[in-house]
Design an enzyme around this catalytic site. Structure first.
Site, PDB file in Angstrom:
ATOM      1  N   GLN A 126       0.886  -1.134   0.036  1.00 48.92           N
ATOM      2  CA  GLN A 126       0.167   0.129  -0.021  1.00 48.92           C
ATOM      3  C   GLN A 126       0.934   1.111  -0.100  1.00 48.92           C
ATOM      4  O   GLN A 126       1.568   1.808   0.911  1.00 48.92           O
ATOM      5  CB  GLN A 126      -0.838  -0.092   1.201  1.00 48.92           C
ATOM      6  CG  GLN A 126      -1.673   1.245   1.448  1.00 48.92           C
ATOM      7  CD  GLN A 126      -2.667   1.260   2.679  1.00 48.92           C
ATOM      8  OE1 GLN A 126      -2.095   0.727   3.779  1.00 48.92           O
ATOM      9  NE2 GLN A 126      -3.474   2.067   2.918  1.00 48.92           N
ATOM     10  N   GLY A 127       0.657   2.122  -0.992  1.00 47.90           N
ATOM     11  CA  GLY A 127       1.840   3.273  -1.075  1.00 47.90           C
ATOM     12  C   GLY A 127       0.712   4.376  -0.864  1.00 47.90           C
ATOM     13  O   GLY A 127       0.439   4.982  -2.116  1.00 47.90           O
ATOM     14  N   SER A 129       1.050   6.403   2.469  1.00 50.51           N
ATOM     15  CA  SER A 129       1.667   7.493   3.187  1.00 50.51           C
ATOM     16  C   SER A 129       3.137   7.980   2.470  1.00 50.51           C
ATOM     17  O   SER A 129       3.602   7.490   1.983  1.00 50.51           O
ATOM     18  CB  SER A 129       2.218   6.936   4.672  1.00 50.51           C
ATOM     19  OG  SER A 129       0.859   6.542   5.178  1.00 50.51           O
ATOM     20  N   GLU A 244     -10.356  -0.848   6.208  1.00 52.67           N
ATOM     21  CA  GLU A 244      -9.217  -1.018   6.675  1.00 52.67           C
ATOM     22  C   GLU A 244      -9.351  -1.105   8.338  1.00 52.67           C
ATOM     23  O   GLU A 244      -8.942  -2.079   8.961  1.00 52.67           O
ATOM     24  CB  GLU A 244      -8.060  -0.267   6.789  1.00 52.67           C
ATOM     25  CG  GLU A 244      -6.827  -0.724   6.960  1.00 52.67           C
ATOM     26  CD  GLU A 244      -5.613   0.492   6.553  1.00 52.67           C
ATOM     27  OE1 GLU A 244      -4.616   0.189   7.162  1.00 52.67           O
ATOM     28  OE2 GLU A 244      -5.851   1.525   6.314  1.00 52.67           O
ATOM     29  N   ASN A 387      -4.702   6.626  17.037  1.00 57.05           N
ATOM     30  CA  ASN A 387      -5.604   6.807  17.760  1.00 57.05           C
ATOM     31  C   ASN A 387      -6.217   8.222  17.894  1.00 57.05           C
ATOM     32  O   ASN A 387      -7.551   8.244  18.346  1.00 57.05           O
ATOM     33  CB  ASN A 387      -5.471   6.011  18.875  1.00 57.05           C
ATOM     34  CG  ASN A 387      -5.332   4.594  18.562  1.00 57.05           C
ATOM     35  OD1 ASN A 387      -5.331   4.134  17.901  1.00 57.05           O
ATOM     36  ND2 ASN A 387      -5.314   3.787  19.996  1.00 57.05           N
ATOM     37  N   GLU A 388      -5.450   9.077  17.710  1.00 57.14           N
ATOM     38  CA  GLU A 388      -5.827  10.430  17.796  1.00 57.14           C
ATOM     39  C   GLU A 388      -6.783  10.727  16.660  1.00 57.14           C
ATOM     40  O   GLU A 388      -7.882  11.696  17.138  1.00 57.14           O
ATOM     41  CB  GLU A 388      -4.710  11.579  17.911  1.00 57.14           C
ATOM     42  CG  GLU A 388      -3.772  11.404  19.293  1.00 57.14           C
ATOM     43  CD  GLU A 388      -2.902  10.191  19.096  1.00 57.14           C
ATOM     44  OE1 GLU A 388      -2.676   9.547  18.132  1.00 57.14           O
ATOM     45  OE2 GLU A 388      -2.272   9.686  20.231  1.00 57.14           O
TER      46      GLU A 388
HETATM   47  C1  LIG Z   1       4.124  -0.251  11.500  1.00 59.61           C
HETATM   48  C2  LIG Z   1       3.489   0.723  10.517  1.00 59.61           C
HETATM   49  C3  LIG Z   1       3.097   0.285   9.142  1.00 59.61           C
HETATM   50  C4  LIG Z   1       2.513   1.040   8.172  1.00 59.61           C
HETATM   51  N1  LIG Z   1       2.160   0.540   7.096  1.00 59.61           N
HETATM   52  C5  LIG Z   1       1.789   1.551   6.080  1.00 59.61           C
HETATM   53  C6  LIG Z   1       1.591   1.046   4.509  1.00 59.61           C
HETATM   54  O1  LIG Z   1       1.764  -0.295   4.375  1.00 59.61           O
HETATM   55  N2  LIG Z   1       1.168   1.847   3.845  1.00 59.61           N
HETATM   56  C7  LIG Z   1       0.866   3.308   4.072  1.00 59.61           C
HETATM   57  O2  LIG Z   1       0.525   3.845   3.198  1.00 59.61           O
HETATM   58  N3  LIG Z   1       1.009   3.699   5.441  1.00 59.61           N
HETATM   59  C8  LIG Z   1       1.548   2.845   6.241  1.00 59.61           C
HETATM   60  N4  LIG Z   1       1.759   3.250   7.543  1.00 59.61           N
HETATM   61  C9  LIG Z   1       1.670   4.739   7.846  1.00 59.61           C
HETATM   62  C10 LIG Z   1       0.638   5.160   8.669  1.00 59.61           C
HETATM   63  O3  LIG Z   1      -0.615   5.048   8.097  1.00 59.61           O
HETATM   64  C11 LIG Z   1       0.825   6.638   9.392  1.00 59.61           C
HETATM   65  O4  LIG Z   1       2.152   6.312  10.053  1.00 59.61           O
HETATM   66  C12 LIG Z   1      -0.063   7.031  10.008  1.00 59.61           C
HETATM   67  O5  LIG Z   1      -1.285   7.607   9.238  1.00 59.61           O
HETATM   68  C13 LIG Z   1       0.056   8.587  11.077  1.00 59.61           C
HETATM   69  O6  LIG Z   1       0.868   9.353   9.938  1.00 59.61           O
HETATM   70  P1  LIG Z   1       2.377  10.039  10.010  1.00 59.61           P
HETATM   71  O7  LIG Z   1       3.316   8.860  10.668  1.00 59.61           O
HETATM   72  O8  LIG Z   1       2.803  10.830   9.055  1.00 59.61           O
HETATM   73  O9  LIG Z   1       2.265  10.874  11.422  1.00 59.61           O
HETATM   74  P2  LIG Z   1       1.556  12.409  11.714  1.00 59.61           P
HETATM   75  O10 LIG Z   1       0.291  12.462  10.917  1.00 59.61           O
HETATM   76  O11 LIG Z   1       2.558  13.154  11.370  1.00 59.61           O
HETATM   77  O12 LIG Z   1       1.148  12.473  13.281  1.00 59.61           O
HETATM   78  C14 LIG Z   1       2.284  12.622  14.460  1.00 59.61           C
HETATM   79  C15 LIG Z   1       1.502  12.456  15.607  1.00 59.61           C
HETATM   80  O13 LIG Z   1       0.518  13.954  15.630  1.00 59.61           O
HETATM   81  C16 LIG Z   1      -0.997  13.405  15.856  1.00 59.61           C
HETATM   82  N5  LIG Z   1      -1.890  14.165  14.936  1.00 59.61           N
HETATM   83  C17 LIG Z   1      -1.593  14.535  13.653  1.00 59.61           C
HETATM   84  N6  LIG Z   1      -2.778  15.003  13.190  1.00 59.61           N
HETATM   85  C18 LIG Z   1      -3.571  15.053  14.288  1.00 59.61           C
HETATM   86  C19 LIG Z   1      -4.809  15.893  14.410  1.00 59.61           C
HETATM   87  N7  LIG Z   1      -5.492  16.423  13.411  1.00 59.61           N
HETATM   88  N8  LIG Z   1      -5.423  15.804  15.673  1.00 59.61           N
HETATM   89  C20 LIG Z   1      -4.812  15.101  16.726  1.00 59.61           C
HETATM   90  N9  LIG Z   1      -3.489  14.458  16.645  1.00 59.61           N
HETATM   91  C21 LIG Z   1      -2.873  14.576  15.303  1.00 59.61           C
HETATM   92  C22 LIG Z   1      -0.850  11.992  15.408  1.00 59.61           C
HETATM   93  O14 LIG Z   1      -1.857  11.143  16.019  1.00 59.61           O
HETATM   94  C23 LIG Z   1       0.383  11.567  15.903  1.00 59.61           C
HETATM   95  O15 LIG Z   1       0.504  11.076  17.198  1.00 59.61           O
HETATM   96  C24 LIG Z   1       2.429   2.426   8.304  1.00 59.61           C
HETATM   97  C25 LIG Z   1       2.500   3.148   9.820  1.00 59.61           C
HETATM   98  C26 LIG Z   1       3.114   1.911  10.637  1.00 59.61           C
HETATM   99  C27 LIG Z   1       3.712   2.649  12.121  1.00 59.61           C
END
Ligand SMILES: Cc1cc2nc3c(=O)[nH]c(=O)nc-3n(C[C@H](O)[C@H](O)[C@H](O)COP(=O)(O)OP(=O)(O)OC[C@H]3O[C@@H](n4cnc5c(N)ncnc54)[C@H](O)[C@@H]3O)c2cc1C
Length: 401
Positions: A126-127, A129, A244, A387-388
């Protein structure tokens, strides 16, 4: 609302349970019970056994190989997989890109890809993020520029789970940089063997290789690999992300973990009395079990309500399941850390797969995977929408704030 299973549903549960016990290779089951990592082959082998039985893509419409099961039967099937425990069919194909193709793809895409997804001939990843575009996914920047009968793709994806095994990746790409951010995104299927794609591992806190960065450098993608209409990809992604979250509560998996915790806590530890005899530990275990029972009831309420839903949209209550389910999964890994006690310290990531770790384990054999699992499972409150973000959805869609 009646949350009990009917006699027919109970008979169905027995049929599924018996099939799993008779057909799942013991080596795969043991790895899951002991918290060891599965190899690609394990997942492929099991999915092909399920596919032969007609159960690999149980959630799809019957015309594309699905089972026609009710939501309750689907739930029982998932729960039994987790309780056995057996691997889930590969979600990237079966619950993500497959249903999107069925709903929005071309006939050619469906005929070519769907049987290959069911039999795990193609491993999908899945591409979505990107660096800086996770929770705020619509800000993604990977660009796809139309050039005759091709798109030229440039950019970067991150956290791409198991991309190191993948034959194909489904991507959200920006096809109209001028449009409002949600309106300039398309959904593209990309062959991972195309020149210009580089996969780089990200090693996670426990030392495992599960996630990756994927780079696209002038990657040529035929226009027929666009799903649905150009610039409508955001709608398809919302459809996919809703799916999902369902099943993310993983009640069966937490039940199986609790069974394992009790089994290990009953063992003697270097002449000390078993941990299960410690009242404080039993209180903590009971508190998690009570939470899990409440989660199971909530899950059953959502499943029961699904019987009457006609709009095919995810129930916003699935966000509650994600929040509570992931917290309980993490709580079970914390209890396992208490069970393993001091043997959690010399943690030996990937010992079984890697020659550098061929020394004998420190402590009992079963202790090895517990600390890596504890660290690895920090991810559950992040992936699939943090979770947020789920709490924001609950606040808006359920509490009306
Ligand atoms: C083990 C793992 C596997 C994954 N696999 C995939 C995959 O196969 N394909 C893919 O596309 N993605 C994948 N992901 C990505 C995942 O979907 C993202 O990590 C997730 O959506 C969070 O985005 P971010 O890491 O950019 O964090 P950010 O969005 O930068 O968030 C950082 C922190 O800020 C908080 N935050 C952000 N916005 C808000 C808001 N509006 N209100 C309150 N709090 C907020 C978040 O909750 C978090 O605590 C994976 C992630 C992990 C950890």
């Amino acid at each position: 609302m009646d949350l009990r299973f009917t006699p027919e549903e109970l008979a169905f549960r027995d049929e599924v349970r018996t099939f799993f016990h008779e057909n799942l290779p013991e080596s795969i089951r043991t790895k899951l019970v002991e918290g060891k990592k599965l190899a690609k082959d394990d997942i492929v082998t099991w999915q092909r056994i399920l596919n032969k039985k007609g159960w690999a893509v149980a959630n799809w419409p019957v015309e594309w190989g699905g089972t026609g099961w009710t939501p309750v039967q689907q739930y029982i099937f998932q729960e039994e997989l987790q309780l056995t425990p057996a691997p889930q069919p590969l979600g990237f194909g079966v619950t993500m890109v497959g249903p999107v193709m069925i709903a929005f793809g071309s006939e050619t895409q469906k005929k070519h890809f769907l049987p290959r997804i069911a039999n795990l001939e193609d491993w999908w990843c899945q591409g979505f993020s990107e660096p800086g575009s996770g929770s705020d996914l619509a800000s993604l920047r990977t660009a796809a520029k139309r050039d005759g009968d091709h798109y030229i793709v440039n950019g970067q994806k991150t956290w791409t789970t198991l991309a190191q095994h993948a034959d194909w990746i489904f991507c959200l790409v920006r096809t109209d940089p001028q449009a409002k951010k949600q309106e300039g995104i398309s959904f593209l299927l990309i062959d991972m063997k195309t020149p210009g794609i580089t996969v780089r591992p990200i090693i996670t806190i426990e030392g495992g290789h599960e996630v990756n960065e994927v780079f696209f450098d002038d990657v040529n993608v035929p226009v027929e690999n666009l799903v649905g209409q150009e610039n409508k990809g955001w709608d398809y992604a919302k459809y996919l992300l809703g799916r999902e979250r369902t099943g993310i509560a993983r009640v069966g998996l937490s039940k199986e973990r609790i069974r394992r915790i009790k089994e290990l806590a009953a063992l003697e530890r270097d002449g000390e009395r078993p941990l299960i005899e410690d009242e404080r530990f039993r209180e903590k275990l009971a508190a998690v079990e009570v939470e899990l029972k409440a989660l199971e009831m909530t899950q059953l309420r959502v499943v029961a309500a699904e019987r009457h839903r006609t709009d095919n949209r995810p129930d916003p209550a699935s966000s509650i399941l994600k929040i509570k389910g992931s917290e309980i999964q993490q709580a079970t890994t914390e209890l396992l850390m208490e069970v393993v006690g001091p043997y959690a310290l010399p943690y030996q990531p990937e010992r079984e797969d890697d020659d550098r770790w061929n020394e004998p384990p420190i402590g009992p054999e079963w202790a090895g995977p517990i600390a890596p699992t504890y660290f690895n499972w920090r991810k559950t409150t992040i992936y699939g929408g943090t979770n947020e973000i789920q709490k924001n959805i609950v606040a808006k869609a359920i509490l009306g704030l």
